[in-house]
Design an enzyme around this catalytic site. Structure first.
Site, PDB file in Angstrom:
ATOM      1  N   ILE A  93       0.830  -1.203   0.000  1.00 22.39           N
ATOM      2  CA  ILE A  93       0.000   0.000   0.000  1.00 22.39           C
ATOM      3  C   ILE A  93       0.870   1.261   0.000  1.00 22.39           C
ATOM      4  CG2 ILE A  93      -1.671   1.309   1.396  1.00 22.39           C
ATOM      5  CD1 ILE A  93      -2.791  -1.485   2.310  1.00 22.39           C
ATOM      6  N   ASP A 131      14.881   1.877  10.505  1.00 16.52           N
ATOM      7  CA  ASP A 131      14.158   0.917  11.336  1.00 16.52           C
ATOM      8  C   ASP A 131      13.250   1.735  12.242  1.00 16.52           C
ATOM      9  OD1 ASP A 131      13.145  -0.877  13.092  1.00 16.52           O
ATOM     10  OD2 ASP A 131      15.069  -1.756  13.689  1.00 16.52           O
ATOM     11  N   ASN A 147       2.292   4.669   7.465  1.00 16.03           N
ATOM     12  CA  ASN A 147       1.732   3.486   6.806  1.00 16.03           C
ATOM     13  C   ASN A 147       2.384   2.174   7.248  1.00 16.03           C
ATOM     14  OD1 ASN A 147       0.572   1.936   4.301  1.00 16.03           O
ATOM     15  ND2 ASN A 147       2.797   1.751   4.118  1.00 16.03           N
ATOM     16  N   TYR A 162      -1.675  -6.355  16.928  1.00 18.34           N
ATOM     17  CA  TYR A 162      -1.761  -5.413  15.807  1.00 18.34           C
ATOM     18  C   TYR A 162      -3.072  -4.616  15.880  1.00 18.34           C
ATOM     19  CZ  TYR A 162      -2.934  -4.430  10.831  1.00 18.34           C
ATOM     20  OH  TYR A 162      -3.345  -3.867   9.641  1.00 18.34           O
ATOM     21  N   LYS A 201      -3.671  -0.655  16.198  1.00 16.96           N
ATOM     22  CA  LYS A 201      -4.449   0.130  15.217  1.00 16.96           C
ATOM     23  C   LYS A 201      -5.541   0.943  15.920  1.00 16.96           C
ATOM     24  CE  LYS A 201      -2.491  -0.829  11.280  1.00 16.96           C
ATOM     25  NZ  LYS A 201      -1.876   0.178  10.437  1.00 16.96           N
ATOM     26  N   ILE A 241      -6.800  -5.986   1.915  1.00 20.44           N
ATOM     27  CA  ILE A 241      -6.175  -5.484   0.691  1.00 20.44           C
ATOM     28  C   ILE A 241      -5.157  -6.523   0.221  1.00 20.44           C
ATOM     29  CG2 ILE A 241      -4.839  -3.604  -0.342  1.00 20.44           C
ATOM     30  CD1 ILE A 241      -7.477  -2.596   0.854  1.00 20.44           C
TER      31      ILE A 241
HETATM   32  N1  LIG Z   1      -3.065  -5.504   3.512  1.00 22.70           N
HETATM   33  C1  LIG Z   1      -4.183  -5.417   4.229  1.00 22.70           C
HETATM   34  O1  LIG Z   1      -5.082  -6.263   4.129  1.00 22.70           O
HETATM   35  C2  LIG Z   1      -4.392  -4.253   5.168  1.00 22.70           C
HETATM   36  C3  LIG Z   1      -5.656  -4.114   5.785  1.00 22.70           C
HETATM   37  C4  LIG Z   1      -5.859  -3.053   6.664  1.00 22.70           C
HETATM   38  C5  LIG Z   1      -4.840  -2.157   6.916  1.00 22.70           C
HETATM   39  N2  LIG Z   1      -3.641  -2.323   6.303  1.00 22.70           N
HETATM   40  C6  LIG Z   1      -2.588  -1.366   6.643  1.00 22.70           C
HETATM   41  O2  LIG Z   1      -1.996  -0.812   5.481  1.00 22.70           O
HETATM   42  C7  LIG Z   1      -0.628  -0.518   5.729  1.00 22.70           C
HETATM   43  C8  LIG Z   1       0.249  -1.188   4.677  1.00 22.70           C
HETATM   44  O3  LIG Z   1      -0.010  -2.567   4.651  1.00 22.70           O
HETATM   45  P1  LIG Z   1       0.602  -3.535   3.547  1.00 22.70           P
HETATM   46  O4  LIG Z   1      -0.367  -4.649   3.362  1.00 22.70           O
HETATM   47  O5  LIG Z   1       1.063  -2.738   2.384  1.00 22.70           O
HETATM   48  O6  LIG Z   1       1.861  -4.111   4.370  1.00 22.70           O
HETATM   49  P2  LIG Z   1       3.278  -4.596   3.842  1.00 22.70           P
HETATM   50  O7  LIG Z   1       3.811  -5.528   4.866  1.00 22.70           O
HETATM   51  O8  LIG Z   1       3.201  -5.083   2.434  1.00 22.70           O
HETATM   52  O9  LIG Z   1       4.152  -3.245   3.853  1.00 22.70           O
HETATM   53  C9  LIG Z   1       4.627  -2.717   5.050  1.00 22.70           C
HETATM   54  C10 LIG Z   1       5.959  -2.054   4.785  1.00 22.70           C
HETATM   55  O10 LIG Z   1       6.463  -1.574   6.036  1.00 22.70           O
HETATM   56  C11 LIG Z   1       7.844  -1.867   6.117  1.00 22.70           C
HETATM   57  N3  LIG Z   1       8.265  -2.009   7.522  1.00 22.70           N
HETATM   58  C12 LIG Z   1       7.895  -2.986   8.390  1.00 22.70           C
HETATM   59  N4  LIG Z   1       8.552  -2.843   9.553  1.00 22.70           N
HETATM   60  C13 LIG Z   1       9.339  -1.724   9.430  1.00 22.70           C
HETATM   61  C14 LIG Z   1      10.254  -1.075  10.295  1.00 22.70           C
HETATM   62  N5  LIG Z   1      10.523  -1.537  11.529  1.00 22.70           N
HETATM   63  N6  LIG Z   1      10.887   0.019   9.846  1.00 22.70           N
HETATM   64  C15 LIG Z   1      10.654   0.486   8.584  1.00 22.70           C
HETATM   65  N7  LIG Z   1       9.809  -0.100   7.708  1.00 22.70           N
HETATM   66  C16 LIG Z   1       9.153  -1.211   8.131  1.00 22.70           C
HETATM   67  C17 LIG Z   1       7.997  -3.192   5.369  1.00 22.70           C
HETATM   68  O11 LIG Z   1       9.336  -3.416   4.953  1.00 22.70           O
HETATM   69  C18 LIG Z   1       7.014  -3.015   4.229  1.00 22.70           C
HETATM   70  O12 LIG Z   1       7.623  -2.464   3.076  1.00 22.70           O
HETATM   71  C19 LIG Z   1      -0.340  -1.022   7.141  1.00 22.70           C
HETATM   72  O13 LIG Z   1      -0.475   0.020   8.059  1.00 22.70           O
HETATM   73  C20 LIG Z   1      -1.439  -2.033   7.374  1.00 22.70           C
HETATM   74  O14 LIG Z   1      -1.723  -2.217   8.741  1.00 22.70           O
HETATM   75  C21 LIG Z   1      -3.385  -3.337   5.437  1.00 22.70           C
END
Ligand SMILES: NC(=O)c1ccc[n+]([C@@H]2O[C@H](COP(=O)([O-])OP(=O)(O)OC[C@H]3O[C@@H](n4cnc5c(N)ncnc54)[C@H](O)[C@@H]3O)[C@@H](O)[C@H]2O)c1
Length: 267
Positions: A23, A68, A95, A159, A163, A192
């Site tokens: 995302i 990080d 995000n 988690y 949130k 998503i």
């Molecule tokens: N995918 C879903 O179904 C969904 C649903 C509801 C909410 N969300 C929210 O959307 C957002 C993105 O989700 P996504 O599915 O793209 O997740 P994802 O895991 O694909 O992407 C998360 C990114 O955060 C980075 N990250 C993780 N830990 C880190 C750290 N300690 N330091 C720096 N970077 C770090 C990862 O490397 C990754 O690139 C999140 O907040 C998630 O909670 C996702």
């Protein structure tokens, strides 16, 4: 006139965490396509570099910062570097997240605290570091990517708690700093299709298909669905919106779609 032609985020310096994939990456690409200068933060250098290169190959203005987000020192130093390089931060998108054990009885204290640290505390620290500059300029926009997990129990316990905290943090920032020109909103996505689902999809390859009946729109969401909402919140078109939870969930939390069919005996 199309959204792209309006270039409505030109003159916007936008920081996006977790932008290496999923995302966050899509938010970066869409924001860049409407003119934003994007500073992208991620722990995964390879993904981050790929995202930055993809955006710049399309004439975008992206720069990557490896970080990080569980480290306050790294957050402070990266935010300071971005402010020094760009002169300001107009919009911050929190995000990134970390998800661990699903069941809290299976979460060690360390795992529990780590999920909360990356998902919630990092957002607090990022906001704390960008706010003084925003307040001094009398303008700033913060967007927190929340989740339907903040509202209804659908697993991933630590988690979900993080949130729910993030949604509360949104309200705190919006109300406390609204009169200083700051807006702060949450976006609340449903399921998503991103790589975060890979492990579940390995256990059940039909996971998205099985989830579909819960979504009145008849499909799982895409990163673009969320990016569109973020770009809207980042633009002046949403100028009077603050403290909200913008629900982008295909209708999931509007009701209990499979239950409706049972109640009405329509299936
Ligand atoms: N995918 C879903 O179904 C969904 C649903 C509801 C909410 N969300 C929210 O959307 C957002 C993105 O989700 P996504 O599915 O793209 O997740 P994802 O895991 O694909 O992407 C998360 C990114 O955060 C980075 N990250 C993780 N830990 C880190 C750290 N300690 N330091 C720096 N970077 C770090 C990862 O490397 C990754 O690139 C999140 O907040 C998630 O909670 C996702």
């Amino acid at each position: 006139m199309s959204l792209d032609e309006r270039n409505e985020l030109s003159n916007t310096v936008m920081v996006i965490t977790g932008a290496g994939r999923g995302i966050g990456k899509e938010i970066a690409k869409l924001a860049s396509s409407v003119g934003a200068q994007v500073a992208l933060l991620d722990i995964n250098v390879e993904n981050l570099t790929k995202t930055v290169d993809e955006i710049n190959a399309l004439n975008g203005r992206a720069k990557g910062y490896t970080i990080d987000l569980s480290s306050e020192a790294e957050i402070n130093s990266v935010i300071d570097s971005i402010e020094a390089e760009y002169g300001r931060i107009d919009c911050l998108v929190n995000n990134a997240m970390s998800v661990g054990a699903e069941d809290f009885l299976k979460s060690s204290l360390e795992d529990w605290e780590f999920q909360i640290k990356v998902t919630l505390t990092a957002a607090f620290l990022n906001i704390k570091r960008v706010l003084p500059g925003m307040i001094a300029r009398g303008a700033g926009n913060i967007i927190n990517i929340g989740s339907v997990n903040a509202k209804t129990m659908v697993g991933s316990d630590a988690y979900s708690v993080a949130k729910a905290g993030l949604h509360a943090l949104t309200r705190a920032v919006a109300v406390r700093y609204g009169s200083s020109g700051i807006r702060c909103n949450s976006v609340m996505p449903g399921s998503i299709a991103t790589d975060v689902w890979l492990q579940r999809a390995e256990r059940n390859p039909k996971v998205f298909q099985d989830l579909k009946p819960w979504y009145p729109r008849g499909r799982i969401g895409t990163p673009t669905d969320i990016a569109e909402a973020v770009v809207f919140l980042a633009s002046s078109r949403s100028d009077w919106m603050t403290g909200t939870e913008m629900i982008v969930d295909g209708g999931l939390t509007a009701g209990l779609a499979p239950m409706l069919k049972i109640i009405e005996a329509s299936e």
